[in-house]
Design a protein around this motif. Structure first.
Motif, PDB file in Angstrom:
ATOM      1  N   TYR A 110       0.838  -1.204   0.000  1.00 38.86           N
ATOM      2  CA  TYR A 110       0.000   0.000   0.000  1.00 38.86           C
ATOM      3  C   TYR A 110       0.877   1.260   0.000  1.00 38.86           C
ATOM      4  O   TYR A 110       0.578   2.236  -0.688  1.00 38.86           O
ATOM      5  N   HIS A 111       1.966   1.184   0.767  1.00 40.99           N
ATOM      6  CA  HIS A 111       2.887   2.331   0.845  1.00 40.99           C
ATOM      7  C   HIS A 111       3.476   2.639  -0.542  1.00 40.99           C
ATOM      8  O   HIS A 111       3.538   3.795  -0.960  1.00 40.99           O
ATOM      9  N   VAL A 112       3.888   1.581  -1.242  1.00 38.97           N
ATOM     10  CA  VAL A 112       4.442   1.757  -2.602  1.00 38.97           C
ATOM     11  C   VAL A 112       3.391   2.377  -3.515  1.00 38.97           C
ATOM     12  O   VAL A 112       3.660   3.289  -4.302  1.00 38.97           O
ATOM     13  N   GLU A 113       2.150   1.883  -3.371  1.00 39.95           N
ATOM     14  CA  GLU A 113       1.073   2.394  -4.238  1.00 39.95           C
ATOM     15  C   GLU A 113       0.814   3.872  -3.952  1.00 39.95           C
ATOM     16  O   GLU A 113       0.578   4.658  -4.866  1.00 39.95           O
ATOM     17  N   VAL A 114       0.888   4.242  -2.663  1.00 40.60           N
ATOM     18  CA  VAL A 114       0.674   5.656  -2.296  1.00 40.60           C
ATOM     19  C   VAL A 114       1.763   6.530  -2.911  1.00 40.60           C
ATOM     20  O   VAL A 114       1.479   7.609  -3.459  1.00 40.60           O
ATOM     21  N   GLN A 118       1.286   9.508  -5.619  1.00 34.17           N
ATOM     22  CA  GLN A 118       1.794  10.880  -5.431  1.00 34.17           C
ATOM     23  C   GLN A 118       2.628  11.314  -6.636  1.00 34.17           C
ATOM     24  O   GLN A 118       2.553  12.458  -7.085  1.00 34.17           O
ATOM     25  N   GLN A 119       3.440  10.353  -7.138  1.00 35.08           N
ATOM     26  CA  GLN A 119       4.274  10.666  -8.313  1.00 35.08           C
ATOM     27  C   GLN A 119       3.403  10.977  -9.527  1.00 35.08           C
ATOM     28  O   GLN A 119       3.673  11.916 -10.274  1.00 35.08           O
ATOM     29  N   ARG A 120       2.352  10.177  -9.686  1.00 33.55           N
ATOM     30  CA  ARG A 120       1.426  10.416 -10.807  1.00 33.55           C
ATOM     31  C   ARG A 120       0.777  11.791 -10.688  1.00 33.55           C
ATOM     32  O   ARG A 120       0.649  12.519 -11.663  1.00 33.55           O
ATOM     33  N   GLN A 121       0.392  12.139  -9.455  1.00 29.81           N
ATOM     34  CA  GLN A 121      -0.249  13.441  -9.249  1.00 29.81           C
ATOM     35  C   GLN A 121       0.716  14.591  -9.542  1.00 29.81           C
ATOM     36  O   GLN A 121       0.336  15.602 -10.119  1.00 29.81           O
ATOM     37  N   ALA A 122       1.994  14.400  -9.136  1.00 32.95           N
ATOM     38  CA  ALA A 122       3.005  15.442  -9.404  1.00 32.95           C
ATOM     39  C   ALA A 122       3.218  15.614 -10.901  1.00 32.95           C
ATOM     40  O   ALA A 122       3.314  16.734 -11.416  1.00 32.95           O
TER      41      ALA A 122
END
Lengths: 175, 171
Positions: A110-114, A118-122
């Motif tokens: 889950y941490h990796v997915e988060v 975040q990277q996708r959002q950036a």
């Protein structure tokens, strides 16, 4: 936002669609003969029937369906004092929830997915910023283009040219 | 408002102050600036040309801070202008060739962005870029088409070959 999207998909997955049920019933009633016909009904007519009803779901989850990338949505499900990680994936037009696990391994996943989210959002923010900057320049370009067009028309009219109903420019015949 | 006849152009230090005041919107400096522009027409030829301003802006965008690239694109534009306009262009042709080149740069700018279209976060963003590319392409095509029409309508150029020399005569 991803959580909300997950809720929508979760709802869409479990909801019974009466219109789709009616169409399926019609297909089965019309095509009861033999294995071949049932295969045709299952493999060809069913996806068509499903695709006709798909826009209803697409409207509910438009911010996901319009995404160009394959985005994986993970969500926790709380049962008692334990929580379990699930992943929603789309398979043959339907959303299927896959169980991923629980405990430290699931926490790490889950941490990796988060982090990926975040990277996708950036990346999306950077892209939109670039687009906004270029659109601001585009406003200037369009203003310039309108001025040039007007100037050109004025010059051509003063040279004795004319246009009839958006046709190419022509020169007036001199008497 | 016109400059007083016989007035001399202001010196460089004074001119810098005048320009700063003019940028701030101070109308009192206008007569002195008019005197300067009368004495140095190259100033308003450069600064008053909106096409050039837009083209410079696009070149800066395309060069992405690389001065060598900026210079190369500027030179490429000058060479293309010569090639498209020919040796003795009419004012109308100059205007249209200017338009073509600016639209060309604008199209290149959107094409460069559309290279990274797969990184667009949503399909809507990708479609927005595609629409911009299409609009820029339409503008470019329209400018090219108008130039072709003008040349077709214009005075025909007759080429006379005298021995090894070529002479162009309008008529």
């Amino acid at each position: 936002m991803a959580g909300m999207a997950h809720d929508i998909l979760d709802h869409a997955e479990t909801r019974r669609n009466p219109a789709m049920d009616a169409t399926l019933r019609l297909i089965l009633e019309a095509e009861p003969l033999g294995r071949l016909r049932s295969t045709v009904a299952r493999r060809i007519l069913l996806p068509i029937a499903r695709s006709r009803h798909e826009p209803r779901l697409a409207v509910a989850a438009d911010h996901l369906w319009r995404t160009t990338k394959k985005v994986v949505h993970m969500a926790w499900q709380q049962r008692g004092d334990k929580r379990y990680l699930y992943r929603s994936v789309k398979h043959q037009g339907r959303v299927i929830r896959e169980y991923l696990g629980t405990g430290p391994v699931a926490e790490a996943m889950y941490h990796v997915e988060v982090l990926e989210r975040q990277q996708r959002q950036a990346e999306a923010t950077a892209w939109r910023q670039t687009l906004a900057d270029q659109a601001a320049i585009d406003v200037q370009v369009q203003r310039w283009w309108a001025q040039q067009d007007l100037l050109l028309q004025a010059l051509l009219y003063s040279e004795g040219c004319y246009r009839h109903d958006r046709s190419p420019w022509r020169k007036r015949a001199t008497p | 408002m016109t400059a007083a006849p016989g007035a001399s152009a202001p010196p460089l230090d004074e001119l810098t102050t005048l320009l700063r005041q003019a940028q701030a919107g101070d109308r009192r400096v206008l007569p002195a600036l008019q005197v300067h522009m009368d004495a140095h027409p190259e100033y308003w030829v450069q600064q008053g040309n909106l096409s050039r301003e837009i083209r410079d802006l696009l070149i800066i965008q395309l060069s992405v801070g690389d001065l060598a690239r900026q210079e190369a694109i500027t030179r490429w534009c000058a060479a293309q202008f010569q090639a498209l306009a020919g040796p003795t262009p009419s004012p109308l042709e100059t205007l249209l060739v200017d338009e073509i080149l600016t639209c060309w740069l604008d199209l290149d700018r959107w094409r460069l962005i559309s290279v990274a279209l797969d990184k667009a976060p949503t399909r809507g963003d990708a479609q927005t870029v595609q629409r911009r590319v299409d609009a820029a392409h339409q503008r470019w095509l329209k400018a090219v088409k108008t130039l072709a029409q003008i040349r077709k309508l214009g005075v025909p150029v007759v080429q006379i070959n005298l021995a090894a020399q070529q002479t162009n005569v309008a008529g």
